[in-house]
Design a protein around this motif. Structure first.
Motif, PDB file in Angstrom:
ATOM      1  N   ASP A 314       0.830  -1.199   0.000  1.00  0.00           N
ATOM      2  CA  ASP A 314       0.000   0.000   0.000  1.00  0.00           C
ATOM      3  C   ASP A 314       0.865   1.248   0.000  1.00  0.00           C
ATOM      4  O   ASP A 314       2.082   1.172   0.143  1.00  0.00           O
ATOM      5  CB  ASP A 314      -0.967   0.011   1.203  1.00  0.00           C
ATOM      6  CG  ASP A 314      -0.239  -0.092   2.539  1.00  0.00           C
ATOM      7  OD1 ASP A 314       0.814   0.565   2.701  1.00  0.00           O
ATOM      8  OD2 ASP A 314      -0.706  -0.812   3.432  1.00  0.00           O
ATOM      9  N   LEU A 315       0.214   2.385  -0.171  1.00  0.00           N
ATOM     10  CA  LEU A 315       0.898   3.677  -0.123  1.00  0.00           C
ATOM     11  C   LEU A 315       0.420   4.446   1.105  1.00  0.00           C
ATOM     12  O   LEU A 315       0.080   5.610   1.039  1.00  0.00           O
ATOM     13  CB  LEU A 315       0.631   4.460  -1.416  1.00  0.00           C
ATOM     14  CG  LEU A 315       0.996   3.731  -2.709  1.00  0.00           C
ATOM     15  CD1 LEU A 315       0.690   4.607  -3.922  1.00  0.00           C
ATOM     16  CD2 LEU A 315       2.448   3.289  -2.722  1.00  0.00           C
ATOM     17  N   ASP A 316       0.399   3.745   2.225  1.00  0.00           N
ATOM     18  CA  ASP A 316      -0.103   4.269   3.492  1.00  0.00           C
ATOM     19  C   ASP A 316       1.086   4.776   4.304  1.00  0.00           C
ATOM     20  O   ASP A 316       1.715   4.012   5.047  1.00  0.00           O
ATOM     21  CB  ASP A 316      -0.848   3.159   4.228  1.00  0.00           C
ATOM     22  CG  ASP A 316      -1.393   3.597   5.574  1.00  0.00           C
ATOM     23  OD1 ASP A 316      -1.192   4.773   5.949  1.00  0.00           O
ATOM     24  OD2 ASP A 316      -2.009   2.758   6.261  1.00  0.00           O
ATOM     25  N   LEU A 317       1.395   6.062   4.178  1.00  0.00           N
ATOM     26  CA  LEU A 317       2.578   6.583   4.865  1.00  0.00           C
ATOM     27  C   LEU A 317       2.379   6.649   6.369  1.00  0.00           C
ATOM     28  O   LEU A 317       3.338   6.501   7.135  1.00  0.00           O
ATOM     29  CB  LEU A 317       2.958   7.967   4.326  1.00  0.00           C
ATOM     30  CG  LEU A 317       4.389   8.384   4.702  1.00  0.00           C
ATOM     31  CD1 LEU A 317       5.408   7.593   3.922  1.00  0.00           C
ATOM     32  CD2 LEU A 317       4.610   9.873   4.496  1.00  0.00           C
ATOM     33  N   LEU A 318       1.150   6.843   6.814  1.00  0.00           N
ATOM     34  CA  LEU A 318       0.896   6.860   8.254  1.00  0.00           C
ATOM     35  C   LEU A 318       1.159   5.481   8.853  1.00  0.00           C
ATOM     36  O   LEU A 318       1.804   5.351   9.900  1.00  0.00           O
ATOM     37  CB  LEU A 318      -0.544   7.301   8.516  1.00  0.00           C
ATOM     38  CG  LEU A 318      -0.858   7.901   9.884  1.00  0.00           C
ATOM     39  CD1 LEU A 318       0.068   9.078  10.185  1.00  0.00           C
ATOM     40  CD2 LEU A 318      -2.298   8.348   9.934  1.00  0.00           C
ATOM     41  N   GLY A 319       0.690   4.442   8.164  1.00  0.00           N
ATOM     42  CA  GLY A 319       0.981   3.078   8.604  1.00  0.00           C
ATOM     43  C   GLY A 319       2.463   2.776   8.548  1.00  0.00           C
ATOM     44  O   GLY A 319       3.023   2.103   9.422  1.00  0.00           O
ATOM     45  N   GLU A 320       3.116   3.270   7.511  1.00  0.00           N
ATOM     46  CA  GLU A 320       4.563   3.085   7.362  1.00  0.00           C
ATOM     47  C   GLU A 320       5.313   3.721   8.525  1.00  0.00           C
ATOM     48  O   GLU A 320       6.289   3.173   9.049  1.00  0.00           O
ATOM     49  CB  GLU A 320       5.018   3.713   6.041  1.00  0.00           C
ATOM     50  CG  GLU A 320       6.342   3.220   5.538  1.00  0.00           C
ATOM     51  CD  GLU A 320       6.232   1.901   4.800  1.00  0.00           C
ATOM     52  OE1 GLU A 320       7.221   1.139   4.819  1.00  0.00           O
ATOM     53  OE2 GLU A 320       5.178   1.624   4.194  1.00  0.00           O
ATOM     54  N   THR A 321       4.843   4.897   8.922  1.00  0.00           N
ATOM     55  CA  THR A 321       5.491   5.624  10.013  1.00  0.00           C
ATOM     56  C   THR A 321       5.313   4.882  11.330  1.00  0.00           C
ATOM     57  O   THR A 321       6.235   4.817  12.157  1.00  0.00           O
ATOM     58  CB  THR A 321       4.923   7.046  10.104  1.00  0.00           C
ATOM     59  OG1 THR A 321       5.064   7.679   8.823  1.00  0.00           O
ATOM     60  CG2 THR A 321       5.657   7.873  11.131  1.00  0.00           C
ATOM     61  N   ARG A 322       4.138   4.320  11.534  1.00  0.00           N
ATOM     62  CA  ARG A 322       3.920   3.502  12.738  1.00  0.00           C
ATOM     63  C   ARG A 322       4.872   2.305  12.742  1.00  0.00           C
ATOM     64  O   ARG A 322       5.501   1.998  13.762  1.00  0.00           O
ATOM     65  CB  ARG A 322       2.473   3.026  12.778  1.00  0.00           C
ATOM     66  CG  ARG A 322       2.166   2.187  14.012  1.00  0.00           C
ATOM     67  CD  ARG A 322       0.772   1.599  13.963  1.00  0.00           C
ATOM     68  NE  ARG A 322       0.462   0.915  15.220  1.00  0.00           N
ATOM     69  CZ  ARG A 322      -0.461  -0.015  15.344  1.00  0.00           C
ATOM     70  NH1 ARG A 322      -1.171  -0.386  14.287  1.00  0.00           N
ATOM     71  NH2 ARG A 322      -0.692  -0.585  16.505  1.00  0.00           N
ATOM     72  N   THR A 323       4.968   1.611  11.613  1.00  0.00           N
ATOM     73  CA  THR A 323       5.891   0.475  11.514  1.00  0.00           C
ATOM     74  C   THR A 323       7.319   0.909  11.791  1.00  0.00           C
ATOM     75  O   THR A 323       8.066   0.227  12.491  1.00  0.00           O
ATOM     76  CB  THR A 323       5.791  -0.169  10.123  1.00  0.00           C
ATOM     77  OG1 THR A 323       4.454  -0.640   9.917  1.00  0.00           O
ATOM     78  CG2 THR A 323       6.752  -1.339   9.982  1.00  0.00           C
ATOM     79  N   ALA A 324       7.699   2.067  11.252  1.00  0.00           N
ATOM     80  CA  ALA A 324       9.062   2.573  11.461  1.00  0.00           C
ATOM     81  C   ALA A 324       9.333   2.809  12.941  1.00  0.00           C
ATOM     82  O   ALA A 324      10.413   2.469  13.454  1.00  0.00           O
ATOM     83  CB  ALA A 324       9.270   3.860  10.675  1.00  0.00           C
ATOM     84  N   ALA A 325       8.352   3.389  13.639  1.00  0.00           N
ATOM     85  CA  ALA A 325       8.540   3.674  15.068  1.00  0.00           C
ATOM     86  C   ALA A 325       8.672   2.386  15.868  1.00  0.00           C
ATOM     87  O   ALA A 325       9.554   2.257  16.729  1.00  0.00           O
ATOM     88  CB  ALA A 325       7.370   4.505  15.585  1.00  0.00           C
ATOM     89  N   LEU A 326       7.813   1.424  15.590  1.00  0.00           N
ATOM     90  CA  LEU A 326       7.863   0.162  16.325  1.00  0.00           C
ATOM     91  C   LEU A 326       9.131  -0.612  16.001  1.00  0.00           C
ATOM     92  O   LEU A 326       9.782  -1.175  16.895  1.00  0.00           O
ATOM     93  CB  LEU A 326       6.624  -0.683  15.991  1.00  0.00           C
ATOM     94  CG  LEU A 326       5.264  -0.071  16.365  1.00  0.00           C
ATOM     95  CD1 LEU A 326       4.135  -0.983  15.915  1.00  0.00           C
ATOM     96  CD2 LEU A 326       5.175   0.189  17.864  1.00  0.00           C
TER      97      LEU A 326
END
Length: 439
Positions: A314-326
């Motif tokens: 997907d192109l979900d940057l908010l989800g990507e950012t959550r994954t990056a933080a975790l």
């Protein structure tokens, strides 16, 4: 002389400027005039300013527009085509043959339009793209109103739209000249990766980038195999080779960087190069882990990208950012690594800095372009709200996206696209899917 009225006054419950870091402004207003941020003030003071339109946003969070610092927009039409495969098999046996068969200007037009629509609906106001027929992507960016960096793809072998690297660069230079003064479009050079571009082509790109003050956007250290192959073929790691050729520097955007040793880190720090982290694509392809906290602590600018939907999906940057933080917490072995506010900074101001746009966008500051996103935190799953940034990142999602403005122009209103026909885009994507699947 009194100021002209504001074009628009936004009155959210929370406003996060990103710069200064870690700040949440409660019950403040933001005013837009002439496409730029003209006012940030407490609500009562903001309401004293005349405005042509006032938008009350109770329970909403106003942030800078999200910046997707790496992707391949048209590849959205390959979403789910070859899942759960190693990178080399995914590329060589599935994606490259599919590209050779299907990619043409119409494919890039329809795939890029699908990607732009998806990104806008997820709060993204600016994206970086590296794909074939870049002139077609530029047309879609111009028409849609979104902001973008378009990278000219350069490889040592023929690609759709260019018979060789020399032709790709010639076309890219023409595009650069045509768009030099475009308010929302910038052109960068996109050598694909160290293993697909020879030294002479890389040196040519370095010279051109210096002359034009253009960015260089490149996949680097995506896998351990890439690094090992470079050691065998060149006697040095890919990043060291790029440093020797003079490519590293503030214009250089190193995408992925899952393999970093002490020498690599020193090169990134001394050259002031940016790293663009794509955690979900790296996880899905088992490519490795970018040591984000280590880079952050060393002062390296780290932005975030989704990569293409063919490998994400997907192109979900908010989800990507959550994954990056975790993921940053797990890799660093520290729950304090990459907190929510720092992660949002990666998805906004750090992305702007990587793309050379931090004087224009990436934070809510007077005089900057009004690239803004509003997230609705009124939902059941977002209650109660102690820190709206934490709540957005850890309990929210792109479905919370309500409004998006780029340069003061509203491109998403109440979750609805204002310039793009969503149903037509879906129909086009389905038609491509049926064709590619042979149905």
């Amino acid at each position: 002389m009194p100021h002209a009225p504001l074009d628009l006054l936004l009155l959210p419950t929370w406003l996060v400027p990103v710069e200064p870091a870690g700040v949440v402004l409660h019950e403040h207003g933001l005013g837009i005039r002439g496409g730029r941020i003209a006012l940030i003030a407490p609500r009562a003071e903001a309401l004293q300013h005349a405005a042509l339109q006032v938008l009350e946003l109770p329970g909403r969070l106003l942030t800078p527009g999200l910046i997707n610092a790496h992707g391949h927009a048209a590849m959205t039409l390959f979403r789910g085509l070859a899942d759960d495969l190693p990178l080399n098999i995914w590329l060589e046996q599935h994606i490259w043959p599919a590209e050779a068969k299907w990619v043409n200007e119409q494919f890039v037009q329809d795939g890029t339009e699908l990607a732009i629509a998806e990104q806008l609906k997820g709060g993204i106001s600016c994206f970086s793209d590296m794909y074939f027929f870049p002139e077609m992507a530029c047309e879609l960016v111009h028409k849609s109103g979104i902001r973008a960096q378009i990278s000219i793809p350069v490889l040592d072998f023929p690609i759709p739209g260019a018979r060789d690297a020399s032709e790709a660069l010639r076309k890219g230079l023409g595009l650069f000249d045509d768009l030099r003064h475009h308010p929302r479009l910038s052109v960068a050079f996109g050598p694909h990766a160290p293993y697909t571009v020879s030294d002479d082509k890389l040196e040519n790109i370095r010279v051109l980038a210096e002359e034009l003050d253009a960015g260089i956007h490149m996949h680097v250290h995506e896998t351990a195999f890439e690094v090992q192959q470079s050691l065998e073929q060149h006697g040095e790691r890919p990043l060291a080779r790029l440093a020797r050729l003079g490519l590293l520097g503030p214009r250089f955007q190193a995408v992925h960087m899952t393999q970093i040793d002490d020498e690599d880190l020193a090169l990134l720090v001394t050259s002031n190069s940016s790293v663009i982290h794509c955690p979900e694509s790296n996880l899905k392809l088992a490519s490795g882990f970018c040591p984000v906290d280590r880079l952050w602590q060393a002062g390296v600018n780290v932005a975030i990208g989704t990569d293409g939907a063919a490998s994400n999906n997907d192109l979900d940057l908010l989800g990507e950012t959550r994954t990056a933080a975790l993921l940053a917490k797990a890799v660093a072995g520290s729950a304090m690594a990459l907190n929510a506010h720092s992660a949002l900074r990666m998805a906004t101001l750090n992305g702007a800095r990587a793309l050379g746009l931090d004087q224009q966008i990436g934070s809510l500051e007077l005089g900057k372009a009004a690239d803004l996103t509003v997230f609705d935190l009124n939902g059941l799953a977002q209650q109660p709200v102690y820190d709206p940034v934490s709540q957005l990142l850890y309990a929210g999602g792109r479905a919370c996206t309500e409004h998006v403005w780029v340069g003061g122009k509203q491109l998403l209103d109440g979750g609805q696209l204002t310039r793009l026909d969503e149903q037509r885009i879906i129909a086009n994507a389905r038609a491509w899917g049926a064709k590619i699947a042979g149905k």
